[in-house]
Design a protein around this motif. Structure first.
Motif, short mmCIF file in Angstrom:
data_model
loop_
_atom_site.label_atom_id
_atom_site.label_comp_id
_atom_site.label_asym_id
_atom_site.label_seq_id
_atom_site.Cartn_x
_atom_site.Cartn_y
_atom_site.Cartn_z
N VAL A 181 19.19 24.47 17.70
CA VAL A 181 20.21 24.66 16.66
C VAL A 181 19.51 25.22 15.43
CG1 VAL A 181 21.83 23.52 15.09
CG2 VAL A 181 21.71 22.83 17.49
N SER A 182 20.09 26.26 14.84
CA SER A 182 19.51 26.89 13.66
C SER A 182 20.61 27.05 12.62
CB SER A 182 18.91 28.25 14.03
OG SER A 182 18.46 28.93 12.88
N ARG A 183 20.47 26.34 11.48
CA ARG A 183 21.45 26.44 10.40
C ARG A 183 20.73 26.38 9.06
NH1 ARG A 183 25.48 21.85 12.69
NH2 ARG A 183 26.34 22.98 14.44
N GLU A 184 21.30 27.10 8.11
CA GLU A 184 20.71 27.07 6.78
C GLU A 184 21.72 27.57 5.75
OE1 GLU A 184 17.91 30.62 6.04
OE2 GLU A 184 17.84 30.26 8.21
N ALA A 185 21.52 27.17 4.53
CA ALA A 185 22.29 27.65 3.38
C ALA A 185 21.35 27.58 2.19
CB ALA A 185 23.54 26.80 3.17
N HIS A 186 21.87 27.84 0.99
CA HIS A 186 21.02 27.83 -0.19
C HIS A 186 20.50 26.43 -0.53
CE1 HIS A 186 21.59 32.01 -1.05
NE2 HIS A 186 22.90 31.88 -1.13
N ASP A 187 21.17 25.39 0.00
CA ASP A 187 20.76 24.03 -0.36
C ASP A 187 20.32 23.19 0.84
OD1 ASP A 187 23.26 23.88 0.77
OD2 ASP A 187 24.06 22.43 -0.68
N TYR A 188 20.13 23.81 2.01
CA TYR A 188 19.55 23.07 3.13
C TYR A 188 18.97 24.05 4.16
CZ TYR A 188 23.48 24.02 6.31
OH TYR A 188 24.41 24.63 7.12
N TRP A 189 18.08 23.52 5.01
CA TRP A 189 17.43 24.31 6.06
C TRP A 189 17.22 23.39 7.25
CZ3 TRP A 189 13.13 24.84 9.16
CH2 TRP A 189 12.76 26.14 9.57
N MET A 190 17.66 23.80 8.43
CA MET A 190 17.60 22.91 9.59
C MET A 190 17.32 23.70 10.86
SD MET A 190 20.55 20.30 10.98
CE MET A 190 21.73 21.61 11.28
N ARG A 191 16.35 23.24 11.63
CA ARG A 191 16.07 23.75 12.96
C ARG A 191 15.92 22.53 13.87
NH1 ARG A 191 17.25 27.36 10.18
NH2 ARG A 191 16.28 29.42 9.96
N GLU A 233 18.30 26.84 -3.72
CA GLU A 233 17.02 27.50 -3.93
C GLU A 233 17.01 28.83 -3.17
OE1 GLU A 233 14.81 26.55 -5.96
OE2 GLU A 233 14.98 24.38 -6.24
N SER A 234 16.07 29.69 -3.53
CA SER A 234 15.93 30.96 -2.81
C SER A 234 15.37 30.71 -1.42
CB SER A 234 14.98 31.89 -3.57
OG SER A 234 13.66 31.39 -3.55
N ARG A 235 15.59 31.66 -0.53
CA ARG A 235 15.07 31.55 0.83
C ARG A 235 13.54 31.44 0.81
NH1 ARG A 235 17.26 33.16 5.79
NH2 ARG A 235 15.69 33.44 7.44
N HIS A 236 12.90 32.21 -0.07
CA HIS A 236 11.44 32.16 -0.16
C HIS A 236 10.95 30.76 -0.54
CE1 HIS A 236 7.32 33.38 -1.11
NE2 HIS A 236 7.45 32.73 -2.26
N THR A 237 11.61 30.13 -1.51
CA THR A 237 11.22 28.79 -1.95
C THR A 237 11.38 27.78 -0.82
OG1 THR A 237 11.79 29.25 -4.25
CG2 THR A 237 11.70 26.93 -3.59
N THR A 238 12.52 27.85 -0.14
CA THR A 238 12.79 26.90 0.96
C THR A 238 11.79 27.06 2.08
OG1 THR A 238 15.16 26.98 0.42
CG2 THR A 238 14.54 26.06 2.56
N GLU A 239 11.53 28.29 2.48
CA GLU A 239 10.59 28.51 3.58
C GLU A 239 9.17 28.10 3.19
OE1 GLU A 239 11.03 32.55 4.84
OE2 GLU A 239 12.81 32.09 6.06
N HIS A 240 8.81 28.28 1.93
CA HIS A 240 7.49 27.85 1.47
C HIS A 240 7.36 26.33 1.55
CE1 HIS A 240 3.66 28.12 -0.53
NE2 HIS A 240 4.05 27.30 -1.49
N LEU A 241 8.43 25.61 1.22
CA LEU A 241 8.43 24.14 1.36
C LEU A 241 8.20 23.73 2.81
CD1 LEU A 241 11.43 23.07 -0.92
CD2 LEU A 241 9.03 22.44 -1.26
#
Length: 393
Positions: A181-191, A233-241
């Motif tokens: 399952v792959s879902r994301e938005a500006h305020d969450y990221w989930m795999r 947050e931006s996609r870059h910020t989330t992925e960096h986390l």
């Protein structure tokens, strides 16, 4: 234009082009798109067709007057068939339907809705004759999507966790046959249900083929990765986390290094054949078509790349690009065949269609197919390649 299209939706466009050629069309009309939807035969749209009063064969015969539906083949000199103005409107309406349903992707279900909204088209007339109605189909899609939802703790797709900047990593509880399952938005990221290597490839923007991992690192275990942020947050910020969390959780050091690697060097001494160079860069797409099935009773399940190689040898899958470059096509080959490809053709143009269809028992036969079908010469060699190097501390 096609960036949001799912793999199945892209297959539909591929099949629509084939149907237009088979029926002698000068353009890809709405009825060809309808035949493409019928031929794709999977997903939500197939379930809607199966529940319709009329049979699929009746719809096919209504479109082409009863002509037999042949299996897709690749001609030595495939025709240059554009979308008709009516079909282009259908594609725009499909995007509107996806937005209306708050979907980030454009799938086969949205293409079906787009056909129904173009009421004066031949495809819409045929669908209406067989009992399809726009409002009813739209409601059916919503119901079917709700039935396919397998994650009740996550209403609306957002995980039910307290907001924080902590990334939660844990072994997955999903069965292997349930997929990921792959879902994301500006305020969450989930795999969910992902192996480690595909996640690293996604986060660092490289293909799995270009990742060097130690043999001791467990790549078969599957994990859930979830973060719910206190604010968008931006996609870059989330992925960096998530990158930082993975490196800490698995005790990894990840760097980029240039290494001499065994590669397949692609050249085109006589140019690319059987395709048309476009004057303008439109919305291109790259994809693969896969028509094979997996026996989920076999444990462990084979890796997808191995399945792709086997299916390619049986002619059941391939790689295609529409409005794409040779460099991007080489990336598609690399992704699907699991070998490093380096583009040294020097060609920077955008091509109407690049396609490789499998019918090869050995990898050497795949390289020969590249030469025969596209005029691309693929030669094993060594080159300096930028690799993502993963090490455990």
């Amino acid at each position: 234009m096609f960036e949001r299209y799912t793999e199945r939706a892209r297959r539909v466009l591929f099949f629509a082009r084939y149907e237009a050629d088979r029926l002698g069309g000068l353009a890809i009309e709405t009825e060809h798109l309808l035949l493409g939807l019928l031929r794709e035969g999977k997903g939500i749209t197939s379930r809607i067709f199966a529940a319709s009063p009329g049979s699929l064969e009746q719809i096919r015969k209504r479109v082409d007057g009863g002509a037999p539906i042949a299996e897709p083949v690749v001609a030595a000199d495939p025709p240059e068939i554009p979308f008709s103005a009516e079909t282009k409107r259908v594609l725009l309406l499909a995007a509107e339907e996806a937005d209306r349903l708050l979907h980030n992707h454009i799938g086969t279900e949205h293409l079906l809705l787009g056909l129904l909204r173009e009421e004066r088209s031949r495809a819409a007339s045929i669908l209406i004759e067989h009992g399809f109605r726009l409002a009813t189909v739209r409601d059916d899609i919503v119901i079917l999507l709700q039935q396919e939802e397998t994650l009740p703790p996550f209403p609306g797709g957002k995980p039910d966790r307290p907001p924080s900047y902590e990334v939660h990593i844990s072994p997955t509880t999903r069965r292997e046959e349930e997929g990921t399952v792959s879902r994301e938005a500006h305020d969450y990221w989930m795999r969910l249900g992902e192996e480690l290597k595909p996640i690293i490839a996604e986060l660092y923007g490289v293909d799995e083929t270009r990742i060097d991992v130690p043999a001791a690192l467990d790549l078969r275990s599957r994990y859930d990765f979830v973060v719910v942020l206190p604010r968008p947050e931006s996609r870059h910020t989330t992925e960096h986390l998530v990158q930082q969390a993975i490196e800490k959780h698995f005790r990894l050091v990840i760097t980029r290094e240039t290494r001499a690697m065994d590669v397949i060097v692609v050249t085109a001494p006589d140019g690319v054949k059987a395709t048309r160079l476009l004057e303008e860069a439109g919305g291109g797409m790259m994809g693969s078509f896969r028509e094979f099935q997996v026996d989920t009773r076999v444990r462990p399940l084979p890796a997808m790349r191995e399945l792709m190689r086997q299916a390619f040898s049986r002619g059941e899958c391939g790689v295609f690009g529409s409005g794409t470059t040779v460099a991007d096509f080489c990336k598609g080959l690399e992704h699907n065949l699991g070998r490093l490809f380096v583009d040294e053709t020097g060609l920077t143009g955008i091509y109407d269609q690049l396609e490789l269809r499998g019918n090869a028992e050995r990898f050497e036969d795949v390289l020969q197919a590249l030469r025969d079908q596209l005029g691309l010469v693929a030669t094993p060699d060594r080159r300096d390649v930028m690799m993502l190097v993963v090490r455990q501390t």
